[in-house]
Motif scaffolding. Structure first.
Motif, PDB file in Angstrom:
ATOM      1  N   ASP A  17      69.001  -5.796  27.369  1.00 61.01           N
ATOM      2  CA  ASP A  17      68.602  -5.327  28.794  1.00 61.01           C
ATOM      3  C   ASP A  17      69.146  -3.925  29.180  1.00 61.01           C
ATOM      4  OD1 ASP A  17      68.337  -5.421  31.255  1.00 61.01           O
ATOM      5  OD2 ASP A  17      69.570  -7.315  32.000  1.00 61.01           O
ATOM      6  N   LEU A  18      68.217  -3.307  29.314  1.00 58.82           N
ATOM      7  CA  LEU A  18      68.394  -1.828  29.600  1.00 58.82           C
ATOM      8  C   LEU A  18      69.181  -1.637  30.931  1.00 58.82           C
ATOM      9  CD1 LEU A  18      67.642   1.082  28.815  1.00 58.82           C
ATOM     10  CD2 LEU A  18      65.884   0.936  30.484  1.00 58.82           C
ATOM     11  N   ASP A  19      68.926  -2.648  32.058  1.00 59.47           N
ATOM     12  CA  ASP A  19      69.785  -2.222  33.311  1.00 59.47           C
ATOM     13  C   ASP A  19      71.168  -2.597  33.045  1.00 59.47           C
ATOM     14  OD1 ASP A  19      67.614  -1.805  34.597  1.00 59.47           O
ATOM     15  OD2 ASP A  19      67.193  -3.632  35.424  1.00 59.47           O
ATOM     16  N   GLU A  20      71.326  -3.640  32.142  1.00 63.45           N
ATOM     17  CA  GLU A  20      72.711  -4.069  31.958  1.00 63.45           C
ATOM     18  C   GLU A  20      73.552  -2.969  31.273  1.00 63.45           C
ATOM     19  OE1 GLU A  20      74.438  -8.269  31.140  1.00 63.45           O
ATOM     20  OE2 GLU A  20      73.390  -7.476  29.256  1.00 63.45           O
ATOM     21  N   ALA A  21      72.683  -2.467  30.152  1.00 67.66           N
ATOM     22  CA  ALA A  21      73.313  -1.358  29.378  1.00 67.66           C
ATOM     23  C   ALA A  21      73.510  -0.029  30.188  1.00 67.66           C
ATOM     24  CB  ALA A  21      72.192  -0.856  28.267  1.00 67.66           C
ATOM     25  N   LEU A  22      72.584   0.300  31.103  1.00 67.46           N
ATOM     26  CA  LEU A  22      73.004   1.367  31.901  1.00 67.46           C
ATOM     27  C   LEU A  22      74.169   1.188  32.826  1.00 67.46           C
ATOM     28  CD1 LEU A  22      69.221   2.333  32.853  1.00 67.46           C
ATOM     29  CD2 LEU A  22      70.593   3.558  31.103  1.00 67.46           C
ATOM     30  N   ARG A  23      74.188  -0.025  33.435  1.00 69.77           N
ATOM     31  CA  ARG A  23      75.205  -0.192  34.195  1.00 69.77           C
ATOM     32  C   ARG A  23      76.617  -0.337  33.783  1.00 69.77           C
ATOM     33  NH1 ARG A  23      74.074  -3.728  38.923  1.00 69.77           N
ATOM     34  NH2 ARG A  23      76.100  -4.806  38.819  1.00 69.77           N
ATOM     35  N   ILE A  24      76.611  -0.771  32.387  1.00 68.87           N
ATOM     36  CA  ILE A  24      78.061  -0.968  31.957  1.00 68.87           C
ATOM     37  C   ILE A  24      78.513   0.030  30.851  1.00 68.87           C
ATOM     38  CG2 ILE A  24      78.503  -3.260  32.534  1.00 68.87           C
ATOM     39  CD1 ILE A  24      78.058  -3.954  30.032  1.00 68.87           C
ATOM     40  N   GLY A  25      77.439   0.602  30.098  1.00 70.88           N
ATOM     41  CA  GLY A  25      77.831   1.336  29.203  1.00 70.88           C
ATOM     42  C   GLY A  25      78.425   2.774  29.520  1.00 70.88           C
ATOM     43  N   ASP A  26      79.513   3.271  28.837  1.00 70.18           N
ATOM     44  CA  ASP A  26      79.956   4.814  28.726  1.00 70.18           C
ATOM     45  C   ASP A  26      78.963   5.503  27.686  1.00 70.18           C
ATOM     46  OD1 ASP A  26      82.057   4.294  30.422  1.00 70.18           O
ATOM     47  OD2 ASP A  26      83.278   3.647  28.630  1.00 70.18           O
ATOM     48  N   ARG A  27      78.837   4.829  26.576  1.00 69.45           N
ATOM     49  CA  ARG A  27      77.866   5.280  25.661  1.00 69.45           C
ATOM     50  C   ARG A  27      76.737   4.013  25.205  1.00 69.45           C
ATOM     51  NH1 ARG A  27      79.334   8.278  20.682  1.00 69.45           N
ATOM     52  NH2 ARG A  27      81.065   6.636  20.612  1.00 69.45           N
TER      53      ARG A  27
ATOM     54  N   GLN B 208      68.914   5.955  18.690  1.00 66.39           N
ATOM     55  CA  GLN B 208      69.389   7.059  19.326  1.00 66.39           C
ATOM     56  C   GLN B 208      71.091   6.558  19.924  1.00 66.39           C
ATOM     57  OE1 GLN B 208      67.334   7.839  23.042  1.00 66.39           O
ATOM     58  NE2 GLN B 208      68.331  10.018  23.456  1.00 66.39           N
ATOM     59  N   ILE B 209      71.889   7.417  19.964  1.00 61.06           N
ATOM     60  CA  ILE B 209      73.121   7.330  20.632  1.00 61.06           C
ATOM     61  C   ILE B 209      73.399   7.974  21.585  1.00 61.06           C
ATOM     62  CG2 ILE B 209      75.792   6.977  20.425  1.00 61.06           C
ATOM     63  CD1 ILE B 209      75.348   6.319  17.469  1.00 61.06           C
ATOM     64  N   GLY B 210      73.766   7.801  22.793  1.00 61.76           N
ATOM     65  CA  GLY B 210      73.907   8.645  23.936  1.00 61.76           C
ATOM     66  C   GLY B 210      74.328   8.060  25.252  1.00 61.76           C
ATOM     67  N   THR B 211      74.909   9.006  26.132  1.00 62.84           N
ATOM     68  CA  THR B 211      75.433   8.249  27.467  1.00 62.84           C
ATOM     69  C   THR B 211      74.159   7.835  28.047  1.00 62.84           C
ATOM     70  OG1 THR B 211      75.129  10.417  28.392  1.00 62.84           O
ATOM     71  CG2 THR B 211      77.338   9.983  27.585  1.00 62.84           C
ATOM     72  N   PRO B 212      74.327   6.938  29.070  1.00 61.51           N
ATOM     73  CA  PRO B 212      73.193   6.374  29.971  1.00 61.51           C
ATOM     74  C   PRO B 212      72.492   7.523  30.513  1.00 61.51           C
ATOM     75  CG  PRO B 212      75.186   5.226  30.772  1.00 61.51           C
ATOM     76  CD  PRO B 212      75.647   6.301  29.646  1.00 61.51           C
ATOM     77  N   GLU B 213      73.030   8.863  30.766  1.00 64.66           N
ATOM     78  CA  GLU B 213      72.416   9.779  31.289  1.00 64.66           C
ATOM     79  C   GLU B 213      71.393  10.347  30.402  1.00 64.66           C
ATOM     80  OE1 GLU B 213      72.683  10.406  34.631  1.00 64.66           O
ATOM     81  OE2 GLU B 213      71.373  11.968  34.569  1.00 64.66           O
ATOM     82  N   GLU B 214      71.920  10.583  29.127  1.00 62.53           N
ATOM     83  CA  GLU B 214      71.080  11.124  27.893  1.00 62.53           C
ATOM     84  C   GLU B 214      69.945  10.225  27.712  1.00 62.53           C
ATOM     85  OE1 GLU B 214      74.794  13.373  25.922  1.00 62.53           O
ATOM     86  OE2 GLU B 214      74.196  11.865  25.026  1.00 62.53           O
TER      87      GLU B 214
ATOM     88  N   PRO C 148      65.116  10.678  26.490  1.00 64.05           N
ATOM     89  CA  PRO C 148      64.822   9.446  25.500  1.00 64.05           C
ATOM     90  C   PRO C 148      64.195   9.996  24.016  1.00 64.05           C
ATOM     91  CG  PRO C 148      63.113   9.167  27.538  1.00 64.05           C
ATOM     92  CD  PRO C 148      64.030  10.474  27.640  1.00 64.05           C
ATOM     93  N   ALA C 149      64.688   9.538  23.010  1.00 66.35           N
ATOM     94  CA  ALA C 149      63.942   9.908  21.833  1.00 66.35           C
ATOM     95  C   ALA C 149      62.613   9.450  21.665  1.00 66.35           C
ATOM     96  CB  ALA C 149      64.807   9.468  20.582  1.00 66.35           C
ATOM     97  N   ASN C 150      61.677  10.210  21.058  1.00 68.51           N
ATOM     98  CA  ASN C 150      60.185   9.572  21.342  1.00 68.51           C
ATOM     99  C   ASN C 150      60.016   8.085  20.851  1.00 68.51           C
ATOM    100  OD1 ASN C 150      59.316  11.837  22.424  1.00 68.51           O
ATOM    101  ND2 ASN C 150      58.553  12.974  20.459  1.00 68.51           N
ATOM    102  N   ASP C 151      60.983   7.875  19.522  1.00 60.78           N
ATOM    103  CA  ASP C 151      60.804   6.507  19.202  1.00 60.78           C
ATOM    104  C   ASP C 151      61.185   5.381  20.030  1.00 60.78           C
ATOM    105  OD1 ASP C 151      60.300   7.646  16.988  1.00 60.78           O
ATOM    106  OD2 ASP C 151      61.702   6.373  15.698  1.00 60.78           O
ATOM    107  N   TYR C 152      61.976   5.806  20.913  1.00 63.28           N
ATOM    108  CA  TYR C 152      62.608   4.818  21.996  1.00 63.28           C
ATOM    109  C   TYR C 152      61.507   4.415  23.169  1.00 63.28           C
ATOM    110  CZ  TYR C 152      64.952   3.554  26.323  1.00 63.28           C
ATOM    111  OH  TYR C 152      65.217   2.520  27.440  1.00 63.28           O
ATOM    112  N   VAL C 153      60.938   5.355  23.640  1.00 65.32           N
ATOM    113  CA  VAL C 153      59.482   5.249  24.291  1.00 65.32           C
ATOM    114  C   VAL C 153      58.659   4.355  23.687  1.00 65.32           C
ATOM    115  CG1 VAL C 153      57.981   5.870  26.152  1.00 65.32           C
ATOM    116  CG2 VAL C 153      60.190   6.850  25.882  1.00 65.32           C
ATOM    117  N   GLU C 154      58.408   4.924  22.599  1.00 64.44           N
ATOM    118  CA  GLU C 154      57.266   4.416  21.598  1.00 64.44           C
ATOM    119  C   GLU C 154      57.568   2.695  21.302  1.00 64.44           C
ATOM    120  OE1 GLU C 154      56.583   5.695  17.408  1.00 64.44           O
ATOM    121  OE2 GLU C 154      56.329   7.713  18.655  1.00 64.44           O
ATOM    122  N   LYS C 155      58.814   2.505  21.043  1.00 66.76           N
ATOM    123  CA  LYS C 155      59.319   1.218  20.813  1.00 66.76           C
ATOM    124  C   LYS C 155      58.672   0.385  21.767  1.00 66.76           C
ATOM    125  CE  LYS C 155      63.385  -0.055  21.633  1.00 66.76           C
ATOM    126  NZ  LYS C 155      64.637  -0.237  21.435  1.00 66.76           N
ATOM    127  N   PHE C 156      58.865   0.700  23.310  1.00 69.94           N
ATOM    128  CA  PHE C 156      58.454  -0.179  24.028  1.00 69.94           C
ATOM    129  C   PHE C 156      56.953  -0.581  24.144  1.00 69.94           C
ATOM    130  CE2 PHE C 156      62.649   0.907  26.176  1.00 69.94           C
ATOM    131  CZ  PHE C 156      63.202  -0.275  26.101  1.00 69.94           C
TER     132      PHE C 156
END
Lengths: 394, 279
Positions: A212-222, A233-239, A244-252
């Motif tokens: 769940d992306l929302d959950e990831a964004l809420r609690i993740g430091d990275r 991709q590895i990064g902070t929620p902000e990054e 977003p790496a292209n693959d990431y959007v592509e994946k969805f």
């Protein structure tokens, strides 16, 4: 690597063969491949991916519930992957605990004795472990439930027991495998907040698996995003959000395909607006302060979009004592139609600092912020009345 | 015609059995063990005065098998009837065979079931053996049972064990394998050794299923008593068998009904224990 004689596939992976090719040639399934990352002490490290992306396998490799075919897991310079049974057991007993998606509680044991389990297998005396279990239970707010059985508690409370059990032996590392995914959305948010509160004081290293992306964004430091057993991709929620790496959007796009169905009106949220015809810069600033945003859309009485105004320019006007801010309305805002597909919206707002305005016959119907697009694509519902809590611009 | 001469399977088995009878020591010690268990059970049951039994067992039933008035009354009336018909001693003899067979089946079957649940190879090997034990006509293994253990109660127990043990093994295996994988993962993730996992998690979680197996084992052993009486096992079964020989319809039914009463009591009692433990 899953299957018979899995070592066969290692050279194939080295040659960069795909998961599908390997499955076809050898009948072996690649669970996790080339997932290298470091987790820092005291951080909440979220591993995110759709089902089948290997995230649950990955977390089980960390405490060797699944034996890695090849590779290494280091904890303070010790390689868990090559550790002897006995050492591994002591690591599991003292250094890392796990919280499970469906709680994994022992149904015939009381709440108290469930929480004691990890201490009991260490051979700790009845009194000591009883005290620690009581402490852990009160930490998660379950005083008074000690004598009950798991089935007598609600899902949310059962997962608190799971969490208490994991905390009872005071591990350095918490592995949480989709820990809140089986809970309904309201309870899930509550548990996320509570976990964050606990984390403030505990400063554990938490490895949290979610889809769940929302959950990831809420609690993740990275946040780590996985696909087909590999890390994308590895990064902070902000990054992750801003770049977003292209693959990431592509994946969805590939896996979920929501973006082809969704149009701008599905992902827009209700905007904060001001009407320069009757409201002044002070009202506009007040409204922005209330909703925590730094830009606001200006509209006519009939909602015709005039443009956007920024907080800094407004405060300048207030300082100069000017009550009409029509002069600082910027007309060059990003406009999309109600029917614009989300795929196009993503491209448009990728580089935009302010949210896109959704217009119909020139009238403002809603706005689109980056996170709500991603949220919608990851399966979240965007409520038109939903809080536009994300700052629209910084 | 004799292109494919028939296999001398019967000869082979006879040779095997002959050869096995040489292993006297093993069979003698098994025989002695069973005899000891039988005597112990009979002694214990004989010590209890009959009236205490007739009143005590219904009370046990009431408190341990779900506080059912009807069942309690049934146990009381049933036991009273058995005594009234003069079958008390035969019932004790039969019970000692059934209980001895059950004790042996549980003591041997549960470990085998656990072993089966831990290893797919063992499961693959044991399963057909269990099928064999359950489907082979009982008369067939009565013959070697007599060869090894002579005539009397002991071969009857052996035959009951062969016929009655498979459900305990099967359901122990099933019960342990049924434990949800997440609970097993939880046990592992908190650093349990494999014996801690077995005793603290797997066996407690499989208990209801294992008890169902034990219940089945008791029922199957009970169904063997008449057949066992053909090789000299005493008890209610023997009375039925004798009645068959004399064409004595009334006598046969009397003893038969007594067996049914014992069967119902044993079944409800063990099922009641299961229920109690589940809650």
């Amino acid at each position: 690597m899953f299957g018979k004689r899995p070592e066969r596939a290692i050279p194939m992976l080295r040659d960069n063969k795909s998961k599908a090719d390997i499955l076809e040639e050898t009948g072996l399934t690649v669970g996790v491949n080339k997932a290298s990352f470091e987790v820092n002490d005291g951080e909440v490290f979220v591993i995110m991916g759709l089902s089948g992306s290997g995230k649950s396998t990955l977390v089980r490799l960390l405490n060797r519930l699944i034996e890695p075919t090849s590779g290494a897991v280091y904890l303070n310079e010790q390689n868990l992957a090559e550790m002897e049974e006995k050492t591994l057991r002591s690591v599991r007993r003292r250094d890392m605990s796990m919280v499970f998606q469906k709680f994994g509680l022992f149904p015939f044991r009381t709440i108290q004795s469930n929480v004691e389990y990890g201490l009991e297998v260490q051979g700790m005396g009845r009194e000591d472990r009883g005290k620690k279990a009581t402490d852990a239970l009160s930490l998660v707010g379950l005083d008074g439930y000690e004598k009950m059985l798991p089935e007598e508690l609600s899902g949310g409370m059962q997962q608190r027991v799971g969490l208490a059990r994991a905390l009872a032996n005071d591990p350095e590392i918490l592995l949480m495998d989709e820990a809140f995914s089986a809970l309904d959305p309201l309870i899930r948010k509550e548990m996320q907040d509570e976990l964050m509160d606990l984390q403030e004081n505990m400063k554990k290293t938490i490895i949290f698996i979610t889809h769940d992306l929302d959950e990831a964004l809420r609690i993740g430091d990275r946040i780590t995003i996985m696909k087909d057993g590999a890390i994308v991709q590895i990064g902070t929620p902000e990054e992750i959000l801003t770049n977003p790496a292209n693959d990431y959007v592509e994946k969805f796009v590939e896996d979920v395909d929501r973006s082809k169905v969704y149009t701008a009106q599905n992902v827009m949220t209700r905007p904060e607006t001001v009407q320069p015809e009757r409201e002044g810069p002070r009202v506009a600033l007040q409204r922005m302060r209330n909703s925590g945003i730094s830009s606001i859309y200006a509209i006519k009485r009939d909602r015709e979009l005039l443009g956007i105004v920024h907080a800094d320019e407004l405060s300048q006007l207030v300082d100069e004592g000017i009550d009409d801010f029509r002069g600082v309305i910027h007309n060059d805002v990003l406009r999309v139609e109600m029917e614009t597909p989300v795929t196009e919206v993503i491209d448009l707002i990728k580089n935009s600092k302010v949210p896109a305005a959704v217009v119909q016959d020139g009238k403002l119907r809603g706005i689109i912020v980056r996170s709500s697009v991603l949220g919608a694509l990851s399966g979240g519902e965007v409520n038109i009345n939903g809080s536009v809590s994300e700052p629209t611009s910084r | 015609m004799d292109l494919f001469p028939s296999l001398p399977l019967a000869d082979w088995i006879e040779d095997l059995v002959d050869w096995l009878t040489n292993a006297d020591l093993i069979f003698d010690s098994i025989d002695a063990l069973i005899a000891w268990i039988l005597t112990a059970l009979q002694t214990v049951m004989d010590i209890i005065p009959i009236p205490v039994f007739i009143i005590g067992l219904p009370l046990v039933t009431y408190f341990f098998a779900g506080r059912k008035i009807g069942l309690t009354l049934f146990v009381f009336v049933g036991l009273f009837l058995i005594d009234n018909l003069g079958f008390w001693n035969d019932m004790i003899l039969m019970l000692s065979i059934v209980l001895a067979a059950t004790i042996i089946s549980v003591a041997v079957g549960i470990p085998i079931g656990i072993w089966m649940s831990k290893s797919n190879v063992v499961e693959t090997i044991v399963k057909p053996i269990l099928d064999f034990m359950q489907t082979l006509p009982q008369f067939v293994y009565l013959i070697p049972a007599v060869a090894f253990f002579g005539i009397g109660m002991e071969p009857g127990v052996i035959a009951s064990v062969i016929f009655g043990m498979p459900p305990t093994i099967r359901l122990t295996n099933l019960g342990i394998r049924e434990v949800s994988s997440e609970v097993i993962e939880a046990a592992d993730a908190f650093g349990s050794t494999s014996s801690q996992k077995l005793y603290k998690v797997q066996l407690p979680m499989a208990r209801t299923t294992i008890m169902a197996g034990v219940n089945q084992t008791i029922m199957l052993s009970l169904s063997m008593v008449v057949i066992a009486s053909m090789i000299g096992a005493d008890g209610l079964g023997d009375i039925v068998y004798t009645a068959v020989g004399r064409n004595d319809v009334g006598g046969g039914f009397e003893a038969g009904i007594a067996i049914v009463i014992v069967a119902i009591i044993l079944d409800r009692l063990t099922a009641g224990f299961q229920l109690k433990k589940k809650n």
